[in-house]
Design an enzyme around this catalytic site. Structure first.
Site, PDB file in Angstrom:
ATOM      1  N   PHE A 153       0.677   9.393  -2.271  1.00 20.56           N
ATOM      2  CA  PHE A 153      -0.392   8.638  -1.621  1.00 20.56           C
ATOM      3  C   PHE A 153      -1.426   8.214  -2.666  1.00 20.56           C
ATOM      4  CE2 PHE A 153       1.355  11.598   1.500  1.00 20.56           C
ATOM      5  CZ  PHE A 153       1.701  10.739   2.532  1.00 20.56           C
ATOM      6  N   LEU A 154      -0.939   7.718  -3.786  1.00 20.16           N
ATOM      7  CA  LEU A 154      -1.821   7.371  -4.893  1.00 20.16           C
ATOM      8  C   LEU A 154      -2.478   6.014  -4.655  1.00 20.16           C
ATOM      9  CD1 LEU A 154       0.406   8.288  -7.963  1.00 20.16           C
ATOM     10  CD2 LEU A 154      -1.035   9.773  -6.572  1.00 20.16           C
ATOM     11  N   ARG A 155      -3.742   5.942  -5.023  1.00 15.71           N
ATOM     12  CA  ARG A 155      -4.441   4.663  -5.082  1.00 15.71           C
ATOM     13  C   ARG A 155      -4.554   4.263  -6.546  1.00 15.71           C
ATOM     14  NH1 ARG A 155      -9.970   6.377  -2.922  1.00 15.71           N
ATOM     15  NH2 ARG A 155      -9.353   8.179  -4.177  1.00 15.71           N
ATOM     16  N   GLU A 156      -4.036   3.090  -6.873  1.00 13.94           N
ATOM     17  CA  GLU A 156      -4.177   2.644  -8.256  1.00 13.94           C
ATOM     18  C   GLU A 156      -5.667   2.568  -8.597  1.00 13.94           C
ATOM     19  OE1 GLU A 156      -1.821  -0.503  -9.850  1.00 13.94           O
ATOM     20  OE2 GLU A 156      -0.335  -0.339  -8.248  1.00 13.94           O
ATOM     21  N   LEU A 254     -13.209  -0.446   5.838  1.00 13.94           N
ATOM     22  CA  LEU A 254     -13.564  -1.511   6.773  1.00 13.94           C
ATOM     23  C   LEU A 254     -14.425  -2.516   6.013  1.00 13.94           C
ATOM     24  CD1 LEU A 254     -12.842  -1.765   9.815  1.00 13.94           C
ATOM     25  CD2 LEU A 254     -15.177  -1.052  10.323  1.00 13.94           C
ATOM     26  N   CYS A 264       2.257  -2.102  -3.107  1.00 16.26           N
ATOM     27  CA  CYS A 264       2.516  -1.167  -2.008  1.00 16.26           C
ATOM     28  C   CYS A 264       2.310  -1.788  -0.627  1.00 16.26           C
ATOM     29  CB  CYS A 264       1.638   0.071  -2.159  1.00 16.26           C
ATOM     30  SG  CYS A 264       2.087   1.128  -3.548  1.00 16.26           S
ATOM     31  N   LYS A 267       4.546  -4.985   0.562  1.00 20.85           N
ATOM     32  CA  LYS A 267       5.985  -4.721   0.697  1.00 20.85           C
ATOM     33  C   LYS A 267       6.256  -3.629   1.716  1.00 20.85           C
ATOM     34  CE  LYS A 267       7.020  -1.181  -2.797  1.00 20.85           C
ATOM     35  NZ  LYS A 267       7.620  -0.206  -1.867  1.00 20.85           N
TER      36      LYS A 267
END
Length: 441
Positions: A153-156, A254, A264, A267
């Protein structure tokens, strides 16, 4: 523990370095010999805050090594993480699983020859049922091997932090032994209080797709509200504050703007829809098609608003684009909304010059027809309109009065809602942002 990480892309390299930093002995594996040689010297193939320092530290400690040999990986450990890419299939919205299949097919004979129980853990984002299919495929060659799924669950831009201090860990397993192995692997994180959600592999596969689909829905929802605000004379920012204070909804993510991009969210929502349709469940996720369309429409709306600010046409107009990466803090330009807008304006006859603090080289490789600048004033020199398309902190620090001396026309579109509108307007700029008609021109 000893473990291998197969694939040294975004997910694999960060996972390998972080696991080594937690005290495990890790062998990273990739077919790309040049990449492996570069990694062994401490050179990361992409920009991610904190990764370079982490890579150097773990290499020097001896806990992180790299190889091109899957046979060597099989001998190295009994736990193998598969972190190869699952891009969108050419000509289809479905996930392309060729790289996952190839990794398993190459690893399986080596596992068979060694004998004994071993665990293959998938981290790639895949359609539900992939783990079960791969286990059947693996058992034909190495019946002692077991498959588990442990989605990332990585956020770049926050990948190192998200790995070392995750909000949750999800493990899809089929046996107590696999459960115990993963709990031992993540023991330092569990001791720090990270929730560990143990489930079956199919549910673990769906968790990642569901999380990304909900996030995409939330982003597209507020962008749809911003569009209504533009049409109805309302202001989206106090709307966000009021709606976000509802604890059932929350204000996180939000944020109206240009919309999402990257490798991510687009796709994954398309892949989930495609897989659901294959199962005869297309109606259940039909709303995700509209989520995708709203997101794509934001790019068209940005071009349309930019054209208005430029005087109604891009012909013989210079457009400055601030931002190329799909989000701040990284150099990733995959499905970048900023570059999609820049390319669209170029196609309509505008002269586009792009600046980004980190992503210029990657952007130039993908869009060689665009112009690029290494500093903001150069990008904005002679501009008829300035577009703020990636929310880098550097852009919030721009002096509007100073920038007005280099542009041809003081007009700016803040497509990320991070600039101080009052400051820009007081410096004489025509300022526009989605969902904020009260700002005027």
């Amino acid at each position: 523990m000893r473990l291998t990480v197969i694939g040294t892309g975004y997910v694999g390299l960060v996972h390998a370095a972080c696991m080594a930093d937690l005290g495990h002995t890790v062998l990273g594996v990739d077919r790309d010999a040049d990449r492996i040689e570069s990694l062994a010297r401490g050179r990361a193939p992409f920009f991610e805050p904190g990764l370079r320092e982490l890579l150097h530290r773990t290499l020097q400690s001896g806990r992180l090594q790299f190889t091109t040999s899957l046979a060597a990986a099989a001998r190295f450990a009994r736990t193998h993480f598969v972190c190869v890419g699952t891009p969108q299939r050419p000509g289809s919205n479905a996930a392309d699983l060729r790289f996952v299949d190839a990794a398993l097919d190459e690893l399986a004979p080596a596992l068979r020859d060694l004998g004994g129980w071993c665990l293959v853990v998938g981290k790639s984002t895949v359609p539900v049922g992939t783990a079960a299919r791969l286990e059947r495929r693996l058992h034909k060659v190495a019946p002692q091997a077991e498959i588990a799924w442990n989605p990332e669950f990585l956020r770049e831009g926050f990948a190192v932090r998200d790995t070392l201090r995750p909000e949750r860990l999800v493990a899809g397993v089929s046996s107590p032994r696999a459960d115990a192995t993963l709990r031992e692997m993540y023991a330092p994180l569990l001791r720090a209080g990270t929730p560990f959600i143990c489930t079956d592999p199919a549910t673990a596969e769906l968790v990642k797709l569901a999380a990304n689909s909900f996030l995409a829905t939330k982003i597209s929802f507020i962008n749809a509200m911003a569009e209504l605000c533009d049409a109805m004379g309302a202001d989206v920012m106090p709307l966000v504050e009021a709606v976000g204070r509802d604890p059932r909804i929350g204000s996180r993510c939000l944020q109206p703007g240009l919309g999402f991009g990257g490798s991510c969210l687009p796709k994954d929502i398309r892949g989930l829809v495609a897989h659901a349709e294959e199962q005869g469940l297309g109606e259940s996720v039909a709303f995700l098609r509209e989520v995708d369309e709203i997101n794509t429409r934001q790019r068209r709306r940005t071009i349309a608003l930019a054209r208005q600010l430029a005087g109604g046409s891009f012909r013989r107009r210079h457009v400055a684009v601030l931002g190329a990466a799909f989000k701040p803090g990284i150099d990733d330009v995959r499905d970048s909304p900023a570059l999609a807008v820049a390319a669209g304006i170029h196609h309509l006859g505008g002269r586009v010059r792009v600046h980004d603090p980190e992503a210029v080289d990657n952007a130039r490789a993908c869009f060689p027809d665009l112009e690029f600048a290494l500093d903001v004033p150069k990008a904005c020199e002679g501009a008829d309109v300035v577009l703020h398309l990636t929310g880098w902190p550097e852009y919030r620090a721009i002096d509007p009065a100073g920038l007005s001396t280099v542009v041809r026309r003081q007009a700016i579109l803040d497509a990320r809602h991070t600039l101080d509108a009052a400051r820009w307007r007081s410096a004489g700029w025509a300022f526009r942002a989605f969902g904020r008609p009260r700002l005027g021109w």
